[in-house]
Write an enzyme that holds these catalytic residues in place. Structure first.
Site, PDB file in Angstrom:
ATOM      1  N   HIS A 143       0.842  -1.209   0.000  1.00 24.81           N
ATOM      2  CA  HIS A 143       0.000   0.000   0.000  1.00 24.81           C
ATOM      3  C   HIS A 143       0.878   1.261   0.000  1.00 24.81           C
ATOM      4  CE1 HIS A 143      -3.990   1.822   1.657  1.00 24.81           C
ATOM      5  NE2 HIS A 143      -3.298   2.741   1.007  1.00 24.81           N
ATOM      6  N   HIS A 157       1.444   5.129  -1.984  1.00 26.13           N
ATOM      7  CA  HIS A 157       0.988   6.162  -2.926  1.00 26.13           C
ATOM      8  C   HIS A 157       2.213   6.848  -3.522  1.00 26.13           C
ATOM      9  CE1 HIS A 157      -3.257   5.851  -1.704  1.00 26.13           C
ATOM     10  NE2 HIS A 157      -2.784   5.644  -0.494  1.00 26.13           N
ATOM     11  N   LEU A 158       2.383   6.710  -4.833  1.00 25.95           N
ATOM     12  CA  LEU A 158       3.564   7.292  -5.484  1.00 25.95           C
ATOM     13  C   LEU A 158       3.257   8.603  -6.210  1.00 25.95           C
ATOM     14  CD1 LEU A 158       5.339   4.069  -6.810  1.00 25.95           C
ATOM     15  CD2 LEU A 158       5.990   5.488  -4.859  1.00 25.95           C
ATOM     16  N   ASN A 170      -4.907   5.874  -7.068  1.00 27.94           N
ATOM     17  CA  ASN A 170      -5.537   7.218  -7.022  1.00 27.94           C
ATOM     18  C   ASN A 170      -4.583   8.320  -7.492  1.00 27.94           C
ATOM     19  OD1 ASN A 170      -3.937   6.991  -4.709  1.00 27.94           O
ATOM     20  ND2 ASN A 170      -5.291   8.251  -3.452  1.00 27.94           N
ATOM     21  N   ASN A 215      -6.410   9.086   7.109  1.00 29.01           N
ATOM     22  CA  ASN A 215      -7.665   8.373   6.897  1.00 29.01           C
ATOM     23  C   ASN A 215      -7.381   6.890   6.641  1.00 29.01           C
ATOM     24  OD1 ASN A 215     -10.362   7.934   6.576  1.00 29.01           O
ATOM     25  ND2 ASN A 215     -10.409   8.529   4.423  1.00 29.01           N
ATOM     26  N   ASP A 260       0.802   2.590   3.770  1.00 27.45           N
ATOM     27  CA  ASP A 260      -0.083   3.687   3.338  1.00 27.45           C
ATOM     28  C   ASP A 260       0.724   4.988   3.207  1.00 27.45           C
ATOM     29  OD1 ASP A 260      -2.276   5.121   2.493  1.00 27.45           O
ATOM     30  OD2 ASP A 260      -3.361   5.030   4.395  1.00 27.45           O
ATOM     31  N   HIS A 291       2.316  14.330   0.641  1.00 25.21           N
ATOM     32  CA  HIS A 291       1.516  15.494   0.255  1.00 25.21           C
ATOM     33  C   HIS A 291       2.401  16.732   0.182  1.00 25.21           C
ATOM     34  CE1 HIS A 291      -2.451  13.741   0.219  1.00 25.21           C
ATOM     35  NE2 HIS A 291      -2.290  13.236   1.432  1.00 25.21           N
ATOM     36  N   GLY A 344      -3.111  11.905   5.401  1.00 27.60           N
ATOM     37  CA  GLY A 344      -2.041  11.019   4.941  1.00 27.60           C
ATOM     38  C   GLY A 344      -0.694  11.367   5.526  1.00 27.60           C
TER      39      GLY A 344
HETATM   40 ZN    ZN Z   1      -7.155   4.162   2.226  1.00 25.03          ZN
END
Ligand code: ZN
Length: 424
Positions: free
Chosen positions: A55, A57-58, A89, A275, A302, A306, A321
């Site tokens: 999990h 986010h890149l 996303n 979240n 996760d 940002h 995040g």
């Molecule tokens: Zn999530």
């Protein structure tokens, strides 16, 4: 294939008696001596199979100011990872073969970790129509995990159809469990602290209700379900019941939910906004216990970079995040203690198995891929956000002193980190 042969001297594999490992042609060679090998003194270091993050986010494509596939890959390698699964996303959303292939190709070009794209479940993460799951599965990226993470697939009929669809190729739906009608306007965990601060709460039941529903759907369909970032004690109870009933469900917990509580919100520092939100000490204790027992199968970061303007603002406007790749192993060490076999299971072998990443999760032993990380368990280091390889700075651990430091990481015989520094 690596042209350099490495001799790792005196390393402790998962905490066992020190041994030598010879790294040649991408594999751990059976013999332990070779002329001309580059020697790495690993006295006091522990070898783990390269960590696998299910999990991450890149942010590329779309928010390259916050992270790129390359910068996130570098942060991952420095954290001991050899593979990351990149969430869908992005902008555009990874809901077509074209976008997942782009992310996969960028990962190969960076060459620091294996980047395995996750495909969106629904078009544009909008929760209305199923995305082209089959086209993503047969693309060069060979997508096996699908998720609308950031959003919940809240429509039960769509969720059922997605589970049915991926069953054909043994895919898995990774659900961000959040009943959206119960979390409208939510700013933090619903409880004593939110009441005191007067902030709208995100109740535990919004997560637990979706996990219970999805476990029943997965059982009905006979498909695989993975639950993202489990955050409440009640969710652990639901998972216990589902697993006892034989449902094909796996679950992850993040390092931050294993360590931090909703009391952090009293600072109004948006670095603690995430979240699902940070919960209570009772939840933290239940999550730690469930991870040790295996009711929660894995740790996943996760990692959510940002940009400054999305994070250094009022709590109510800040994006949720936190960064996680460079600190995950240290937090887990802090929480679980130096139980190396357990750490290898929860952070490498099981996530590799869930994602179907057959090159990963192997003990560094003769014949296995030379895909591992070397950790100094005695080292302690202070988290400095400005020293992060990520393009973002939103770590909740700034200034904290953490145990354990990654000294080297190898991916199929090639060092991606040496002496604690990325090789490229
Ligand atoms: Zn999530």
């Amino acid at each position: 294939m690596s042209s350099t042969t490495y001799l790792i001297k005196g390393v402790s594999v998962l905490g066992a008696e020190p041994t030598d490992l010879l790294v040649r042609d991408g594999l751990i060679a059976p013999e332990s001596e070779a002329r001309g090998a580059q020697v790495i003194d690993a006295d006091g270091l522990v070898a783990l199979p390269g960590l696998v993050d299910l999990h991450t986010h890149l942010r590329e494509p779309g928010r390259e100011d916050a992270e790129t596939v390359e910068s996130g890959s570098r942060a991952a390698a420095l954290g001991g990872y050899t593979a990351v699964c990149a969430m869908a996303n992005t902008s555009p959303v990874a809901d077509t073969a074209g976008v997942v292939e782009q992310v996969w190709r960028l990962g190969r070009e960076a060459g620091l970790v294996d980047v395995q794209p996750i495909g969106a479940v629904t078009v544009g993460l909008a929760g209305q129509h199923l995305a082209e799951l089959g086209a993503m599965a047969t693309s060069a990226a060979k997508v096996r995990i699908f998720s609308d993470d950031g959003h919940c697939v809240s429509d039960p009929r769509l969720m059922r159809r997605a589970l049915e669809y991926v069953k054909a190729f043994d895919g898995v739906i990774a659900q961000h469990a959040e009943e959206p009608r119960l979390t409208e306007g939510a700013q933090m965990h619903e409880g004593e602290v939110s009441a005191r601060l007067g902030l709208t709460g995100w109740p535990a039941v919004a997560e637990e209700a979706i996990i219970a529903r999805d476990a029943l759907l997965a059982e009905h369909v006979g498909a695989r379900l993975h639950v993202c970032h489990v955050s409440t004690a009640g969710s652990v109870d639901v998972l216990r019941q589902a697993k006892a009933a034989g449902v094909r469900v796996t679950a992850e917990v993040t390092p931050h939910h294993l360590l931090l509580t909703d009391e952090r919100a009293t600072s109004y520092d948006p670095v603690f906004k995430v979240n699902p939100p940070l919960r209570t000490q009772n939840d933290v204790a239940a999550l730690r216990q469930a991870l040790a027992e295996g009711l929660i199968d894995i740790v996943a970061t996760d990692h959510a970079p940002h940009a400054v303007e999305d994070k250094e603002c009022e709590w109510g406007y800040a994006r949720p995040g936190m960064l996680g790749l460079e600190t995950a192993l240290s937090i887990v060490l802090d929480v679980l203690g130096p139980d190396w076999p357990l750490i290898a299971e929860r952070m490498s072998r099981t996530p590799a198995r869930i994602a179907g990443l057959t090159d990963h999760g192997h003990l560094p032993a003769a014949g296995a891929p030379a895909t591992f990380t070397l950790v100094d368990p005695a080292a302690r280091w202070q988290v400095d956000p400005t020293a992060s390889a990520s393009r973002s700075r939103n770590t909740p651990y700034a200034g904290m002193t953490l145990p354990g430091r990654v000294v080297a990481t190898f991916l199929r015989g090639e060092p991606t980190v040496l002496d604690g520094k990325a090789t490229k």
